[in-house]
Design an enzyme around this catalytic site. Sequence first.
Site, PDB file in Angstrom:
ATOM      1  N   LYS A 164       0.822  -1.225   0.000  1.00  0.00           N
ATOM      2  CA  LYS A 164       0.000   0.000   0.000  1.00  0.00           C
ATOM      3  C   LYS A 164       0.854   1.273   0.000  1.00  0.00           C
ATOM      4  O   LYS A 164       0.510   2.256  -0.646  1.00  0.00           O
ATOM      5  CB  LYS A 164      -0.955   0.001   1.205  1.00  0.00           C
ATOM      6  CG  LYS A 164      -2.051  -1.060   1.083  1.00  0.00           C
ATOM      7  CD  LYS A 164      -3.017  -1.010   2.253  1.00  0.00           C
ATOM      8  CE  LYS A 164      -3.952  -2.211   2.216  1.00  0.00           C
ATOM      9  NZ  LYS A 164      -4.942  -2.218   3.266  1.00  0.00           N
ATOM     10  N   ARG A 196       2.866  -2.006  20.186  1.00  0.00           N
ATOM     11  CA  ARG A 196       4.036  -2.700  20.761  1.00  0.00           C
ATOM     12  C   ARG A 196       5.250  -1.761  20.731  1.00  0.00           C
ATOM     13  O   ARG A 196       5.893  -1.555  21.744  1.00  0.00           O
ATOM     14  CB  ARG A 196       4.313  -3.969  19.939  1.00  0.00           C
ATOM     15  CG  ARG A 196       5.569  -4.691  20.321  1.00  0.00           C
ATOM     16  CD  ARG A 196       5.745  -5.943  19.497  1.00  0.00           C
ATOM     17  NE  ARG A 196       5.902  -5.679  18.064  1.00  0.00           N
ATOM     18  CZ  ARG A 196       6.111  -6.603  17.151  1.00  0.00           C
ATOM     19  NH1 ARG A 196       6.149  -7.881  17.509  1.00  0.00           N
ATOM     20  NH2 ARG A 196       6.259  -6.286  15.880  1.00  0.00           N
ATOM     21  N   ASN A 233      -4.951   1.756  -1.454  1.00  0.00           N
ATOM     22  CA  ASN A 233      -5.457   0.384  -1.588  1.00  0.00           C
ATOM     23  C   ASN A 233      -6.286   0.196  -2.856  1.00  0.00           C
ATOM     24  O   ASN A 233      -6.727  -0.911  -3.140  1.00  0.00           O
ATOM     25  CB  ASN A 233      -6.272  -0.047  -0.350  1.00  0.00           C
ATOM     26  CG  ASN A 233      -7.701   0.472  -0.386  1.00  0.00           C
ATOM     27  OD1 ASN A 233      -7.987   1.512  -0.997  1.00  0.00           O
ATOM     28  ND2 ASN A 233      -8.617  -0.235   0.255  1.00  0.00           N
ATOM     29  N   GLY A 284      -2.544  -1.135  17.644  1.00  0.00           N
ATOM     30  CA  GLY A 284      -1.697  -1.218  16.452  1.00  0.00           C
ATOM     31  C   GLY A 284      -1.540   0.153  15.813  1.00  0.00           C
ATOM     32  O   GLY A 284      -2.463   0.971  15.854  1.00  0.00           O
ATOM     33  N   VAL A 289       6.044   1.554  21.077  1.00  0.00           N
ATOM     34  CA  VAL A 289       5.235   2.689  21.559  1.00  0.00           C
ATOM     35  C   VAL A 289       5.627   3.998  20.859  1.00  0.00           C
ATOM     36  O   VAL A 289       4.791   4.886  20.669  1.00  0.00           O
ATOM     37  CB  VAL A 289       5.284   2.793  23.095  1.00  0.00           C
ATOM     38  CG1 VAL A 289       6.630   3.295  23.586  1.00  0.00           C
ATOM     39  CG2 VAL A 289       4.156   3.660  23.629  1.00  0.00           C
TER      40      VAL A 289
HETATM   41  P1  NAP Z   1       1.527  -3.675   9.416  1.00  0.00           P
HETATM   42  O1  NAP Z   1       1.709  -2.332   8.806  1.00  0.00           O
HETATM   43  O2  NAP Z   1       2.591  -4.693   9.255  1.00  0.00           O
HETATM   44  O3  NAP Z   1       1.284  -3.416  11.004  1.00  0.00           O
HETATM   45  C1  NAP Z   1       1.226  -4.503  11.902  1.00  0.00           C
HETATM   46  C2  NAP Z   1       0.843  -4.003  13.304  1.00  0.00           C
HETATM   47  O4  NAP Z   1       0.750  -5.151  14.150  1.00  0.00           O
HETATM   48  C3  NAP Z   1       1.851  -3.053  13.937  1.00  0.00           C
HETATM   49  O5  NAP Z   1       1.179  -2.163  14.788  1.00  0.00           O
HETATM   50  C4  NAP Z   1       2.730  -4.029  14.745  1.00  0.00           C
HETATM   51  O6  NAP Z   1       3.365  -3.409  15.865  1.00  0.00           O
HETATM   52  C5  NAP Z   1       1.675  -5.003  15.248  1.00  0.00           C
HETATM   53  N1  NAP Z   1       2.228  -6.316  15.564  1.00  0.00           N
HETATM   54  C6  NAP Z   1       2.699  -7.249  14.696  1.00  0.00           C
HETATM   55  N2  NAP Z   1       3.099  -8.347  15.364  1.00  0.00           N
HETATM   56  C7  NAP Z   1       2.907  -8.085  16.680  1.00  0.00           C
HETATM   57  C8  NAP Z   1       3.153  -8.830  17.892  1.00  0.00           C
HETATM   58  N3  NAP Z   1       3.651 -10.062  17.866  1.00  0.00           N
HETATM   59  N4  NAP Z   1       2.827  -8.266  19.060  1.00  0.00           N
HETATM   60  C9  NAP Z   1       2.277  -7.019  19.105  1.00  0.00           C
HETATM   61  N5  NAP Z   1       2.030  -6.265  18.008  1.00  0.00           N
HETATM   62  C10 NAP Z   1       2.348  -6.792  16.809  1.00  0.00           C
HETATM   63  O7  NAP Z   1       0.190  -4.373   8.899  1.00  0.00           O
HETATM   64  P2  NAP Z   1      -1.174  -3.658   8.472  1.00  0.00           P
HETATM   65  O8  NAP Z   1      -1.176  -3.371   7.018  1.00  0.00           O
HETATM   66  O9  NAP Z   1      -1.404  -2.524   9.411  1.00  0.00           O
HETATM   67  O10 NAP Z   1      -2.245  -4.819   8.708  1.00  0.00           O
HETATM   68  C11 NAP Z   1      -2.541  -5.264  10.011  1.00  0.00           C
HETATM   69  C12 NAP Z   1      -3.813  -6.098  10.047  1.00  0.00           C
HETATM   70  O11 NAP Z   1      -4.925  -5.304   9.611  1.00  0.00           O
HETATM   71  C13 NAP Z   1      -3.782  -7.320   9.149  1.00  0.00           C
HETATM   72  O12 NAP Z   1      -3.715  -8.440   9.978  1.00  0.00           O
HETATM   73  C14 NAP Z   1      -5.092  -7.306   8.382  1.00  0.00           C
HETATM   74  O13 NAP Z   1      -5.816  -8.501   8.649  1.00  0.00           O
HETATM   75  C15 NAP Z   1      -5.858  -6.146   8.947  1.00  0.00           C
HETATM   76  N6  NAP Z   1      -6.539  -5.395   7.867  1.00  0.00           N
HETATM   77  C16 NAP Z   1      -7.844  -5.702   7.610  1.00  0.00           C
HETATM   78  C17 NAP Z   1      -8.530  -5.028   6.609  1.00  0.00           C
HETATM   79  C18 NAP Z   1      -9.977  -5.362   6.322  1.00  0.00           C
HETATM   80  O14 NAP Z   1     -10.490  -4.967   5.277  1.00  0.00           O
HETATM   81  N7  NAP Z   1     -10.657  -6.047   7.200  1.00  0.00           N
HETATM   82  C19 NAP Z   1      -7.884  -4.029   5.851  1.00  0.00           C
HETATM   83  C20 NAP Z   1      -6.539  -3.728   6.149  1.00  0.00           C
HETATM   84  C21 NAP Z   1      -5.875  -4.432   7.157  1.00  0.00           C
HETATM   85  P3  NAP Z   1       4.861  -2.795  15.738  1.00  0.00           P
HETATM   86  O15 NAP Z   1       4.683  -1.397  15.199  1.00  0.00           O
HETATM   87  O16 NAP Z   1       5.382  -2.816  17.118  1.00  0.00           O
HETATM   88  O17 NAP Z   1       5.626  -3.689  14.804  1.00  0.00           O
END
Ligand code: NAP
Length: 309
Positions: A91, A177, A112, A152, A179
């Site tokens: 994205k 996580r 997106n 998150g 902060v």
């Molecule tokens: P991303 O940019 O990689 O962000 C991941 C987030 O998860 C960060 O805040 C990260 O914290 C945290 N995280 C990852 N592993 C962790 C752990 N073991 N313990 C604690 N925190 C952890 O990913 P993203 O694009 O934001 O997507 C995240 C989720 O959103 C996906 O799982 C997806 O299913 C969902 N999503 C859903 C939709 C929908 O249409 N329903 C659309 C978009 C996204 P840190 O900053 O500390 O690494």
Amino acid sequence: MELLFNHFVTDNTVYTLETLSQLESDTPLLGVIGYPIKHSKSPLFQQAALDHSGRAEKYVKIEVPEDQFSDVIDKMKRMPFLGWNITIPHKRSMAETVDEKMESALLLGGVNTVLNQNGVLKGYNTDGMGWKHAVRESFSLDIHDLRILILGAGGAGAGLARQAAADQCERLVIANRTVETAQSLAEELKESMKSQRLQGAQALVKAIPLDPEAIRAEIDTIDLIVNTTSIGLRPEDGSMIPESIIQPHLCVYDTIYGEHETPLIRSARQAGARTASGLSMLLHQGALSYEIWTGQPAPIEVMRQALTS
Ligand code: NAP
């Protein structure tokens, strides 16, 4: 309507840079790019909508490792793609590649949805509005009226936090996580949050670590918890908020969707809170993408049925 569903055939093939040329024909195309992409549900409900509306486009999924992103986009620009969706991890790269960022992309930070106008790419982000529609549909509540805790601060978390701030939600707490990421996001959003409503001693925008004690201290002044972390994607993941912290007055929205109930949703349900999964956000962001590409209202019930049946 039953009969119409018998007509649509989703192409479940996972296309790649190497096999994209198999699609080169006069058929107008739409699609989704990401890595991994095999499990994407977008072709299922987008193709149902296209077929229901008698449109000719074929919606396909394309697996794009990060090092192939530029080559794939160059190729898709030259093919009869009307547009495409973008999912993890592209994205942000897509936002840097489009020729014009539309208002939603400027607000949320990533792209997106792309509209391809003869090789000129317009970038949108329908995640924020899709989430907003999903919250309204799930809980009959408006973001504007809510005190929100976002778990998150990655791509999705930052996007939804920016949407909530743009909608002037009543209060915004961001737990992450790392902060420092939550802190810089809270700092960015402070200026745009102008609510005049009384907050007592509580800060209007606040960053906290993603730990149960920090969350417990905020929960009395929260109405909606939104999970945007990837915790809960795997069936073996634990809940990041113990059931004992969750109160029955809360609404809990998990952006994760899948076959199994996430641990957060299970804890919240057992605590008596209202819950919803990310399926409705997927549906509504997809419906908004469909409207950008076609200029027509999305057949939302057709899309919902394809997604849930
Ligand atoms: P991303 O940019 O990689 O962000 C991941 C987030 O998860 C960060 O805040 C990260 O914290 C945290 N995280 C990852 N592993 C962790 C752990 N073991 N313990 C604690 N925190 C952890 O990913 P993203 O694009 O934001 O997507 C995240 C989720 O959103 C996906 O799982 C997806 O299913 C969902 N999503 C859903 C939709 C929908 O249409 N329903 C659309 C978009 C996204 P840190 O900053 O500390 O690494």
